[in-house]
Write an enzyme that holds these catalytic residues in place. Structure first.
Site, mmCIF file in Angstrom:
data_model
loop_
_atom_site.group_PDB
_atom_site.id
_atom_site.type_symbol
_atom_site.label_atom_id
_atom_site.label_comp_id
_atom_site.label_asym_id
_atom_site.label_seq_id
_atom_site.Cartn_x
_atom_site.Cartn_y
_atom_site.Cartn_z
ATOM 1 N N LYS A 56 0.649 -1.064 0.128
ATOM 2 C CA LYS A 56 0.156 0.296 0.046
ATOM 3 C C LYS A 56 0.587 1.407 -0.159
ATOM 4 O O LYS A 56 0.767 1.889 -0.531
ATOM 5 C CB LYS A 56 -1.043 0.162 1.204
ATOM 6 C CG LYS A 56 -1.905 -1.203 1.400
ATOM 7 C CD LYS A 56 -2.931 -1.225 2.587
ATOM 8 C CE LYS A 56 -4.085 -2.111 1.863
ATOM 9 N NZ LYS A 56 -4.769 -3.214 4.084
ATOM 10 N N GLN A 65 -4.956 -0.936 9.578
ATOM 11 C CA GLN A 65 -4.540 -2.537 8.822
ATOM 12 C C GLN A 65 -5.681 -3.821 9.455
ATOM 13 O O GLN A 65 -5.470 -3.763 10.805
ATOM 14 C CB GLN A 65 -3.167 -3.399 9.096
ATOM 15 C CG GLN A 65 -3.407 -4.473 7.923
ATOM 16 C CD GLN A 65 -3.669 -4.448 6.361
ATOM 17 O OE1 GLN A 65 -3.535 -4.067 5.845
ATOM 18 N NE2 GLN A 65 -4.286 -5.166 6.222
ATOM 19 N N ASP A 90 -11.592 2.975 3.764
ATOM 20 C CA ASP A 90 -11.980 1.431 3.495
ATOM 21 C C ASP A 90 -13.551 1.454 4.293
ATOM 22 O O ASP A 90 -13.930 0.007 3.542
ATOM 23 C CB ASP A 90 -11.206 0.586 5.252
ATOM 24 C CG ASP A 90 -10.283 -0.704 4.773
ATOM 25 O OD1 ASP A 90 -10.104 -0.406 4.037
ATOM 26 O OD2 ASP A 90 -9.835 -1.003 6.058
#
Ligand code: NDP
Length: 303
Positions: A57, A101, A124
């Protein structure tokens, strides 16, 4: 589709084209508005798979010309410390997207952390406000994996209106938001799961079949309507004795060899949905930055 052989939807190439479009838009934002979109990624602990995701990422964020902020915290970080970092990132104007995460260590309550991220920075798309906005047809940030699937489906079909779509799996990360996105594009949507009866017959009705289960090669050729588009989200590691002792390989939830003789189009694993996820994370960060600054959003990169 040539007779009996599905078109392969090349997620790797598609993702590269999305990243290129994001990169071009970022360059324009910098040149015309002095704005650099920024993505903060927070990793707690040392889960090896998460390490790889976070590294990728960061790399792809920087390659797209965006600012990448990485925060690595030890596995014994308290929930309080993590929430304090999220509050700091919420307040930082250089950060347009925040991603914590998952999975988090067991002593941290995932919902509390995801719910603390400002919905406008929730790239997200897991914050309940974004979930609700998606479900009620309002502008939202939507989860990256189903967004990637939607982009591939729109590219394949143009309009999805009236098509029969079946989503296998009802997780908050993939199945449910996928169903909402398909519904929003006016597909006729059925969600099936582990308690569904006659699941094969339901899947066989689908013009669009999205598999997000986590069971290696569960979906065989007799689950698929001839000519259907099959999107395989599953990532499963299985033994591969043909590669040598102790070797493994990745397979999807779909029996690729068998289904590609029936389907009209199919995503492979690896190289299908997987690469689209990070590309959509970059797209979401760009979208969040444009919205935060009141600038026009790039076409076709949001839901
Ligand atoms: P979850 O485990 O959260 O959900 C799996 C879903 O599949 C559940 O809704 C479950 O039903 C359903 N299910 C399980 N067994 C069956 C069965 N026998 N028949 C029908 N339905 C069944 O998984 P995720 O949604 O998080 O992930 C699914 C897959 O996608 C995994 O392989 C994961 O690795 C992959 N993935 C890939 C991503 C990417 O490409 N970037 C990103 C995210 C996930 P029930 O609710 O009834 O238990």
């Amino acid at each position: 589709m040539t007779d009996g052989v599905a078109d392969i939807i090349d997620g790797k190439a598609f993702a590269a084209s999305i990243r290129a479009r994001v990169g071009e838009h970022v360059a324009r934002l910098k040149a015309e508005h002095g704005l650099t979109p920024g993505l903060a990624v927070v990793l707690v602990g040392d889960n090896p798979a998460s390490e790889v995701y976070v590294r990728n990422k960061g790399k792809q964020t920087a390659e797209a010309g965006m600012a990448s902020f990485e925060h690595r915290l030890p596995a014994d970080t308290s929930q309080e410390t993590l929430l304090a970092l999220v509050a700091e990132l919420n307040a930082d104007p250089a950060v347009h997207g925040i991603l914590v995460q998952l999975p988090l260590p067991a002593h941290i309550e995932e919902g509390a952390v995801l719910g603390a991220i400002l919905p406008e920075k929730d790239v997200d798309g897991f914050h309940p406000v974004n979930v609700g906005r998606l479900a009620t047809g309002q502008t939202a940030l939507v989860p990256c994996t189903p967004l990637g699937c939607l982009m591939m489906l729109r590219d394949r079909h143009g309009a999805l209106s009236g098509l029969d779509a079946v989503v296998v799996g009802r997780s908050n990360i993939v199945g449910k938001p996928m169903a909402q996105l398909l519904l929003r594009d006016s597909a006729t949507v059925t969600v099936v799961h582990s308690r569904t009866r006659e699941i094969e017959a339901i899947c066989r009705r689908a013009d669009i079949l999205v598999a997000a289960v986590g069971r290696p090669q569960m979906i065989g050729a007799d689950w698929v309507k001839p000519g259907a588009t099959v999107i395989d989200v599953g990532i499963n590691r299985v033994d591969a004795p043909e590669k040598g002792p102790g070797k493994t390989r990745l397979v999807g939830d779909v029996d690729f060899a068998a289904v590609s003789r029936v389907a009209g189009a199919i995503t492979p694993v690896p190289g299908g949905v997987g690469p689209m996820t990070i590309a959509c994370l970059l797209a979401n960060t760009l979208t969040a930055a444009c919205r935060a600054e009141g600038l026009p959003e790039p076409e076709g990169l949001a839901a």
